[in-house]
Design a protein around this motif. Structure first.
Motif, PDB file in Angstrom:
ATOM      1  N   ASP A   1       0.792  -1.223   0.000  1.00 43.52           N
ATOM      2  CA  ASP A   1       0.000   0.000   0.000  1.00 43.52           C
ATOM      3  C   ASP A   1       0.833   1.286   0.000  1.00 43.52           C
ATOM      4  O   ASP A   1       0.278   2.378   0.004  1.00 43.52           O
ATOM      5  N   VAL A   2       2.163   1.159   0.046  1.00 42.24           N
ATOM      6  CA  VAL A   2       3.018   2.352   0.080  1.00 42.24           C
ATOM      7  C   VAL A   2       3.966   2.375  -1.120  1.00 42.24           C
ATOM      8  O   VAL A   2       4.113   1.373  -1.830  1.00 42.24           O
ATOM      9  N   ASP A   3       4.618   3.526  -1.316  1.00 39.49           N
ATOM     10  CA  ASP A   3       5.579   3.642  -2.424  1.00 39.49           C
ATOM     11  C   ASP A   3       6.908   2.991  -2.076  1.00 39.49           C
ATOM     12  O   ASP A   3       7.559   2.406  -2.933  1.00 39.49           O
ATOM     13  N   VAL A   4       7.324   3.141  -0.820  1.00 31.95           N
ATOM     14  CA  VAL A   4       8.611   2.559  -0.411  1.00 31.95           C
ATOM     15  C   VAL A   4       8.450   1.961   0.988  1.00 31.95           C
ATOM     16  O   VAL A   4       7.785   2.548   1.842  1.00 31.95           O
ATOM     17  N   ALA A   5       9.047   0.782   1.184  1.00 29.18           N
ATOM     18  CA  ALA A   5       8.875   0.097   2.466  1.00 29.18           C
ATOM     19  C   ALA A   5      10.214  -0.404   2.979  1.00 29.18           C
ATOM     20  O   ALA A   5      10.998  -0.999   2.239  1.00 29.18           O
ATOM     21  N   LEU A   6      10.456  -0.136   4.255  1.00 35.40           N
ATOM     22  CA  LEU A   6      11.601  -0.704   4.970  1.00 35.40           C
ATOM     23  C   LEU A   6      11.064  -1.900   5.739  1.00 35.40           C
ATOM     24  O   LEU A   6      10.215  -1.741   6.622  1.00 35.40           O
ATOM     25  N   VAL A   7      11.524  -3.090   5.372  1.00 34.31           N
ATOM     26  CA  VAL A   7      10.891  -4.324   5.832  1.00 34.31           C
ATOM     27  C   VAL A   7      11.890  -5.154   6.650  1.00 34.31           C
ATOM     28  O   VAL A   7      13.087  -5.206   6.324  1.00 34.31           O
ATOM     29  N   ASP A   8      11.371  -5.811   7.671  1.00 38.84           N
ATOM     30  CA  ASP A   8      12.142  -6.735   8.520  1.00 38.84           C
ATOM     31  C   ASP A   8      12.895  -7.741   7.652  1.00 38.84           C
ATOM     32  O   ASP A   8      12.299  -8.598   7.011  1.00 38.84           O
ATOM     33  N   GLY A   9      14.215  -7.615   7.659  1.00 45.60           N
ATOM     34  CA  GLY A   9      15.053  -8.546   6.892  1.00 45.60           C
ATOM     35  C   GLY A   9      16.047  -9.261   7.801  1.00 45.60           C
ATOM     36  O   GLY A   9      17.178  -9.533   7.392  1.00 45.60           O
ATOM     37  N   THR A  10      15.607  -9.571   9.020  1.00 46.70           N
ATOM     38  CA  THR A  10      16.505 -10.127  10.040  1.00 46.70           C
ATOM     39  C   THR A  10      17.313 -11.317   9.515  1.00 46.70           C
ATOM     40  O   THR A  10      18.536 -11.354   9.631  1.00 46.70           O
ATOM     41  N   PHE A  11      16.583 -12.291   8.945  1.00 48.05           N
ATOM     42  CA  PHE A  11      17.248 -13.518   8.492  1.00 48.05           C
ATOM     43  C   PHE A  11      17.070 -13.704   6.984  1.00 48.05           C
ATOM     44  O   PHE A  11      16.000 -13.424   6.433  1.00 48.05           O
ATOM     45  N   TRP A  12      18.108 -14.210   6.358  1.00 49.76           N
ATOM     46  CA  TRP A  12      18.013 -14.570   4.943  1.00 49.76           C
ATOM     47  C   TRP A  12      17.283 -15.898   4.790  1.00 49.76           C
ATOM     48  O   TRP A  12      16.397 -16.037   3.953  1.00 49.76           O
ATOM     49  N   SER A  13      17.653 -16.880   5.625  1.00 46.73           N
ATOM     50  CA  SER A  13      17.025 -18.200   5.528  1.00 46.73           C
ATOM     51  C   SER A  13      16.865 -18.791   6.927  1.00 46.73           C
ATOM     52  O   SER A  13      17.449 -18.306   7.893  1.00 46.73           O
ATOM     53  N   ARG A  14      16.092 -19.854   7.013  1.00 44.49           N
ATOM     54  CA  ARG A  14      15.780 -20.440   8.314  1.00 44.49           C
ATOM     55  C   ARG A  14      16.912 -21.291   8.881  1.00 44.49           C
ATOM     56  O   ARG A  14      16.821 -21.768  10.003  1.00 44.49           O
TER      57      ARG A  14
ATOM     58  N   THR B   1      11.692 -14.708   6.704  1.00 50.03           N
ATOM     59  CA  THR B   1      13.017 -14.688   6.065  1.00 50.03           C
ATOM     60  C   THR B   1      12.938 -13.803   4.816  1.00 50.03           C
ATOM     61  O   THR B   1      11.876 -13.655   4.199  1.00 50.03           O
ATOM     62  N   VAL B   2      14.065 -13.234   4.472  1.00 41.37           N
ATOM     63  CA  VAL B   2      14.093 -12.375   3.275  1.00 41.37           C
ATOM     64  C   VAL B   2      13.702 -13.194   2.042  1.00 41.37           C
ATOM     65  O   VAL B   2      12.939 -12.724   1.196  1.00 41.37           O
ATOM     66  N   ARG B   3      14.176 -14.416   1.997  1.00 43.95           N
ATOM     67  CA  ARG B   3      13.850 -15.261   0.835  1.00 43.95           C
ATOM     68  C   ARG B   3      12.343 -15.443   0.675  1.00 43.95           C
ATOM     69  O   ARG B   3      11.822 -15.368  -0.432  1.00 43.95           O
ATOM     70  N   SER B   4      11.644 -15.702   1.797  1.00 47.59           N
ATOM     71  CA  SER B   4      10.197 -15.891   1.690  1.00 47.59           C
ATOM     72  C   SER B   4       9.513 -14.563   1.366  1.00 47.59           C
ATOM     73  O   SER B   4       8.565 -14.519   0.572  1.00 47.59           O
ATOM     74  N   SER B   5      10.008 -13.473   1.921  1.00 47.64           N
ATOM     75  CA  SER B   5       9.392 -12.165   1.626  1.00 47.64           C
ATOM     76  C   SER B   5       9.577 -11.790   0.162  1.00 47.64           C
ATOM     77  O   SER B   5       8.705 -11.170  -0.446  1.00 47.64           O
ATOM     78  N   MET B   6      10.723 -12.163  -0.406  1.00 46.27           N
ATOM     79  CA  MET B   6      10.957 -11.878  -1.829  1.00 46.27           C
ATOM     80  C   MET B   6       9.907 -12.577  -2.690  1.00 46.27           C
ATOM     81  O   MET B   6       9.413 -12.007  -3.670  1.00 46.27           O
ATOM     82  N   ARG B   7       9.553 -13.799  -2.306  1.00 44.66           N
ATOM     83  CA  ARG B   7       8.531 -14.524  -3.082  1.00 44.66           C
ATOM     84  C   ARG B   7       7.170 -13.859  -2.937  1.00 44.66           C
ATOM     85  O   ARG B   7       6.446 -13.646  -3.911  1.00 44.66           O
ATOM     86  N   VAL B   8       6.832 -13.497  -1.693  1.00 38.14           N
ATOM     87  CA  VAL B   8       5.514 -12.896  -1.433  1.00 38.14           C
ATOM     88  C   VAL B   8       5.376 -11.555  -2.156  1.00 38.14           C
ATOM     89  O   VAL B   8       4.303 -11.209  -2.674  1.00 38.14           O
ATOM     90  N   LEU B   9       6.472 -10.789  -2.205  1.00 41.03           N
ATOM     91  CA  LEU B   9       6.407  -9.416  -2.732  1.00 41.03           C
ATOM     92  C   LEU B   9       6.914  -9.314  -4.171  1.00 41.03           C
ATOM     93  O   LEU B   9       7.101  -8.206  -4.688  1.00 41.03           O
TER      94      LEU B   9
END
Ligand SMILES: [Zn+2]
Ligand SMILES: [Zn+2]
Ligand SMILES: [Zn+2]
Length: 264
Positions: free
Chosen positions: A185-198, A211-219
């Motif tokens: 819903d926004v133009d730019v987002a700073l998102v929780d990227g704590t872990f790359w993988s589980r 995980t960043v990997r799962s967020s990349m798929r979702v987004l």
């Protein structure tokens, strides 16, 4: 025009992490990879507003801000508030926004309590959906799920500027459909990227983060400009030359870096 400057991009404990000899931490100590301060941003409108009071705050901002927005009661997000007290900056009624529960924690417990009794901070409660109008921007508090064990709650903040909107969501347990829609819903987002993988740490069940990997798929198909922040010291994205970094950037995402300025 207003801007948001990135002040820190690490999980609460920073990089290097106390007592850790991992590759990222050793390289940060040696200066061959960047040290990372705990996650925080500075909104510059007519005034300056700090989001998250980290233990690194004295290195992150040269001047006293005009207000502080707190997200939650964990190490990297709250303890820097102590630097506004008598032993340090000794501010005069700094407007400080927090959930009512977090305000109670600050007001009732040493050593934070003296910030209230000495009037260093002026606590202002914000609830889910509260909108604070600043000079040209509006800051909306959004309650997010982050550790049910934290009864004082956790906030993300949405900042609407004259031209663009930004979401600051440093900590969230999972990228649920609701959290995903906040990003979309926004133009730019700073998102929780704590872990790359589980597989990064043994006790990942105890510290839920998407995980960043799962967020990349979702987004993957989102129009939002997504920057990952709040990197744990174990995250391979801490290394600018890593395969993970290449995979992230070729998919159209970025790692937030200290000094980045986003125009709103
Ligand atoms: Zn955190
Ligand atoms: Zn480490
Ligand atoms: Zn947290």
């Amino acid at each position: 025009m207003s801007t948001v400057e990135i002040l820190g991009t690490a999980q609460d404990a920073g990089v290097p992490h106390l007592g850790c000899r991992c590759e990222n931490c050793e390289a940060a100590r040696e200066g061959t990879r960047p040290t990372r301060y705990a996650s925080a941003v500075l909104l510059e409108d007519a005034g300056r507003y700090l989001f998250d009071a980290t233990p690194d705050v004295r290195l992150q901002i040269p001047e006293i801000p005009d207000g502080a927005f707190l997200t939650h009661a964990h190490l990297g997000h709250l303890t820097g508030l102590l630097y506004f007290g008598r032993e340090s900056a000794d501010t005069d009624e700094l407007p400080t926004y927090a959930t009512p529960g977090l305000g109670d924690v600050i007001g009732d417990n040493d050593p934070l309590r003296s910030l209230v009794s000495d009037r260093n901070v002026d606590l202002r409660s914000v609830a889910d959906g509260s909108a604070i109008s600043l000079e040209t921007t509006t800051v909306t508090s959004i309650r997010v799920d982050h550790r049910e064990s934290l009864p004082t709650g956790t906030l993300a903040y949405r900042i609407d500027g004259p031209d663009r909107s930004l979401l600051y969501m440093s900590d969230v347990d999972a990228l649920t459909p609701r959290a995903e829609s906040l990003v979309r819903d926004v133009d730019v987002a700073l998102v929780d990227g704590t872990f790359w993988s589980r597989t990064e740490i043994d006790r990942i069940e105890d510290v839920p983060h998407p995980t960043v990997r799962s967020s990349m798929r979702v987004l993957d198909d989102a129009d939002t400009e997504v920057l990952f922040t709040h990197l744990n010291h174990t995250n391979p994205l801490c290394d600018p030359a890593s395969d993970a970094r290449e995979e992230l950037e070729s998919a159209g995402f970025r790692v937030a870096e200290r000094g980045d300025v986003l125009e709103l």
